[in-house]
Design an enzyme around this catalytic site. Structure first.
Site, PDB file in Angstrom:
ATOM      1  N   HIS A  53       0.856  -1.187   0.000  1.00 41.58           N
ATOM      2  CA  HIS A  53       0.000   0.000   0.000  1.00 41.58           C
ATOM      3  C   HIS A  53       0.892   1.236   0.000  1.00 41.58           C
ATOM      4  CE1 HIS A  53      -3.802  -2.012   1.899  1.00 41.58           C
ATOM      5  NE2 HIS A  53      -3.270  -2.746   0.931  1.00 41.58           N
ATOM      6  N   GLU A  55       0.960   3.876   1.819  1.00 38.59           N
ATOM      7  CA  GLU A  55       1.450   4.264   3.142  1.00 38.59           C
ATOM      8  C   GLU A  55       2.622   3.398   3.592  1.00 38.59           C
ATOM      9  OE1 GLU A  55      -3.170   4.380   3.545  1.00 38.59           O
ATOM     10  OE2 GLU A  55      -1.683   3.372   2.282  1.00 38.59           O
ATOM     11  N   CYS A  83      -6.236   1.827   5.819  1.00 38.08           N
ATOM     12  CA  CYS A  83      -6.829   0.588   6.316  1.00 38.08           C
ATOM     13  C   CYS A  83      -6.215   0.260   7.682  1.00 38.08           C
ATOM     14  CB  CYS A  83      -6.581  -0.543   5.319  1.00 38.08           C
ATOM     15  SG  CYS A  83      -4.849  -1.060   5.215  1.00 38.08           S
ATOM     16  N   CYS A  86      -2.393  -0.372   7.579  1.00 40.09           N
ATOM     17  CA  CYS A  86      -1.616   0.860   7.443  1.00 40.09           C
ATOM     18  C   CYS A  86      -1.695   1.695   8.725  1.00 40.09           C
ATOM     19  CB  CYS A  86      -2.087   1.655   6.232  1.00 40.09           C
ATOM     20  SG  CYS A  86      -1.675   0.823   4.676  1.00 40.09           S
TER      21      CYS A  86
END
Length: 152
Positions: A53, A55, A83, A86
């Site tokens: 992801h 992040e 999410c 993260c």
């Protein structure tokens, strides 16, 4: 506020680049002392890595560049509410502030879903500012997913 918008604009540019690679268009920028120390867009498909992801990639890059696991004093700008995975990484990295654009009612872990930072087991909770670049962030995601449905 102008500086906040500048950093969110960089995150939006990362989201656009992710979209151009066929990834879900999410971008992240990490800032320390007013300087960008890392930026990334989603690369889950490209890297065949469910954890890639935006992040996570930005946190990994900043930690590598700084030579440390903790990013105390750093601020993270991301186009979509992180999410739970993260959010946990943000907590473990000790990020000072989180700025995010669009809310993710289905998959978010900050103000939606499990609300990770509000849990008693959370070691560190950043200051959270939502709705920064919300319209642009939501639009890029909506357009991306609509294009996927139109070609199905």
């Amino acid at each position: 506020m102008a500086e906040t918008n500048r950093f969110m604009d960089l995150a939006l540019a990362e989201a656009e680049a992710a979209k151009d690679r066929g990834e879900v268009p999410i971008g992240a920028v990490l800032v320390l002392g007013g300087d960008v120390i890392a930026q990334a867009g989603n690369r889950t498909r490209e890297l065949n890595d469910a954890t890639a992801h935006a992040e996570i990639l930005a946190i990994r890059e900043a930690s590598r560049r700084l030579g440390q696991e903790r990013l105390t004093g750093a601020d993270l700008y991301v186009t979509l509410e992180p999410c739970t995975m993260c959010a946990a990484a943000i907590s473990f990295a000790r990020i000072r502030r989180l700025y995010y654009g669009a809310e993710d009612v289905k998959g978010g872990g900050v103000d939606s879903g499990v609300r990770f930072f509000a849990q008693p087991t959370c070691h560190h909770a950043p200051d959270v500012y939502s709705g920064i670049g919300e319209i642009e962030s939501a639009e890029i995601l909506t357009t991306f997913f609509k294009s996927k449905r139109d070609f199905s």
